[in-house]
Design an enzyme around this catalytic site. Sequence first.
Site, PDB file in Angstrom:
ATOM      1  N   GLY A  18       0.949  -1.292   0.039  1.00 14.31           N
ATOM      2  CA  GLY A  18       0.117   0.028  -0.234  1.00 14.31           C
ATOM      3  C   GLY A  18       0.820   1.318   0.054  1.00 14.31           C
ATOM      4  O   GLY A  18       2.255   1.326  -0.133  1.00 14.31           O
ATOM      5  N   ALA A  20       1.505   3.262   2.350  1.00 10.11           N
ATOM      6  CA  ALA A  20       2.109   3.397   3.482  1.00 10.11           C
ATOM      7  C   ALA A  20       3.164   2.398   3.870  1.00 10.11           C
ATOM      8  O   ALA A  20       4.111   2.627   4.666  1.00 10.11           O
ATOM      9  CB  ALA A  20       1.193   3.559   4.780  1.00 10.11           C
ATOM     10  N   GLY A  21       3.052   1.142   3.177  1.00  8.70           N
ATOM     11  CA  GLY A  21       4.020   0.110   3.531  1.00  8.70           C
ATOM     12  C   GLY A  21       3.706  -1.137   2.860  1.00  8.70           C
ATOM     13  O   GLY A  21       2.751  -1.134   1.951  1.00  8.70           O
ATOM     14  N   THR A  22       4.047  -2.263   3.399  1.00  4.01           N
ATOM     15  CA  THR A  22       3.946  -3.407   2.903  1.00  4.01           C
ATOM     16  C   THR A  22       3.506  -4.329   4.166  1.00  4.01           C
ATOM     17  O   THR A  22       3.914  -4.421   5.415  1.00  4.01           O
ATOM     18  CB  THR A  22       5.250  -4.351   2.401  1.00  4.01           C
ATOM     19  OG1 THR A  22       5.914  -3.248   1.551  1.00  4.01           O
ATOM     20  CG2 THR A  22       5.125  -5.449   1.709  1.00  4.01           C
ATOM     21  N   VAL A  23       2.353  -5.313   3.785  1.00  4.02           N
ATOM     22  CA  VAL A  23       1.825  -6.054   4.677  1.00  4.02           C
ATOM     23  C   VAL A  23       2.448  -7.715   4.571  1.00  4.02           C
ATOM     24  O   VAL A  23       2.306  -7.983   3.483  1.00  4.02           O
ATOM     25  CB  VAL A  23       0.316  -5.997   4.505  1.00  4.02           C
ATOM     26  CG1 VAL A  23      -0.378  -7.156   5.565  1.00  4.02           C
ATOM     27  CG2 VAL A  23      -0.118  -4.847   4.896  1.00  4.02           C
ATOM     28  N   LYS A  36       2.263  -4.868   9.280  1.00  3.37           N
ATOM     29  CA  LYS A  36       2.546  -3.823   8.310  1.00  3.37           C
ATOM     30  C   LYS A  36       3.773  -3.077   8.735  1.00  3.37           C
ATOM     31  O   LYS A  36       3.706  -2.378   9.603  1.00  3.37           O
ATOM     32  CB  LYS A  36       1.300  -3.001   8.713  1.00  3.37           C
ATOM     33  CG  LYS A  36       1.296  -1.999   7.522  1.00  3.37           C
ATOM     34  CD  LYS A  36      -0.069  -1.266   7.211  1.00  3.37           C
ATOM     35  CE  LYS A  36       0.001  -0.666   5.736  1.00  3.37           C
ATOM     36  NZ  LYS A  36      -1.379  -0.124   5.415  1.00  3.37           N
ATOM     37  N   ASP A 130      -9.111   7.456   6.619  1.00  5.57           N
ATOM     38  CA  ASP A 130      -8.950   7.043   5.586  1.00  5.57           C
ATOM     39  C   ASP A 130      -9.552   5.779   4.967  1.00  5.57           C
ATOM     40  O   ASP A 130      -9.237   4.647   4.704  1.00  5.57           O
ATOM     41  CB  ASP A 130      -7.348   6.552   5.282  1.00  5.57           C
ATOM     42  CG  ASP A 130      -7.008   6.506   3.834  1.00  5.57           C
ATOM     43  OD1 ASP A 130      -7.736   6.829   3.019  1.00  5.57           O
ATOM     44  OD2 ASP A 130      -5.879   5.959   3.456  1.00  5.57           O
TER      45      ASP A 130
END
Length: 427
Positions: A18, A20-23, A36, A130
Amino acid sequence: MARNIGSRYTAHQILGRGSAGTVWAGEGPDGPVAVKLLREDLASDQELVGRFVQERTALLGLDHPHIVGVRDLVVDGNDLALVMDLIRGTDLRTRLDRERRLAPEAAVAIVADVADGLAVAHKAGVVHRDVKPENILLDMEGPLGPAGSHPALLTDFGVAKLIDTPRRTKSSRIIGTPDYLAPEIVEGLPPRAAVDIYALATVLYELLAGFTPFGGGHPGAVLRRHVTETVVPLPGIPDELWQLIVQCLAKAPASRLRASELGVRLRELLPMLAGMPPLDVDEPGTEPQPEPYREPTPEPAAEARRRGAVPLVPGAAPADSNRDTHTSMRVPAPDELAGGAHGTARAPRAPGQPRPGSARNKAGGRTSGASGPRPGGVSRAVRKRRITLGVAGLALAAALGVGGWLAVGDGESTPPARDSRHSTPTP
């Protein structure tokens, strides 16, 4: 490829990426978890990390069946990670991409779940900021709800607030996804709980219609629509549901329902939505771009006649009989207006071409043309020519008569009587 997250967790499979980062799917002391891992530029900002740590207590306290619970916050070197419950399923965006739109009963059941989760968060003083299909997870292992819908859980609490800090953003920058931003955020006001209600109502509209109410085109145009335009109605849904959507999409935050009220109202509508199929709604097009101006191309005379349009005056372009316009007209000259009140227009005459209706012979005289007089009256020029010819004829006849009298007379002072009907003057 496995990697350690702090000293207690191991991430071994990427589930998604995403903004904001990686899950990652991983393991922890208490079993499977979702990790996350936030972007490196976020983790390297010490002020931002300190702010996020301050939010840790609030995030850990959000415990509700429709919220993806946060178990831990890891700060380790360049790693800044949220450790969350692992949900076996997919996100709502993936389902929308596959089905385009949902049956009203299923859509309302999903949104009611999210509203219940938001009610708990708002009571704890946490605003999501969000809400969108990407942040709504569907638990495929949970009990089925109305219309066979899977339980919906809201995730990524605190991430938008984490990114939106005074140091990292300018006052003119807007954090969020344009399609779901409330008007007050666009206008620069601080986000309150009502922004989540507006975003959730936008999600409900999208689940029903297959598109968001103000989306499409350039992000700047989308933001402008949130502030200035009203939502387009959706045909085929009960009026009670539509009025609920309109109220939650109100421009004024105070006019919207609270999350707890929205959840209750939506569940009350579920019985009347049972068995209703997905809506058949056409997605509106994007904003048309204005076409550059082009000079009009004159039509051939044959095409103009075929359309029933004729020039208003000689030399003018054919006027379109279906348009009320004066742009293709010119003021006629006085001689063009002398042909009577109903004179017809003539085609433009090429240089050197004789006028229709008369032709000049080699001797300088005129010979009558085949076109004949124009209907509706005789022009001034034609009348003048006729008068001139008549006077000349009388003068010629008088001269011939005097000549004949001089040739045959015997000195009498009066010429002999003649019958003009049978005389044939000799030129």
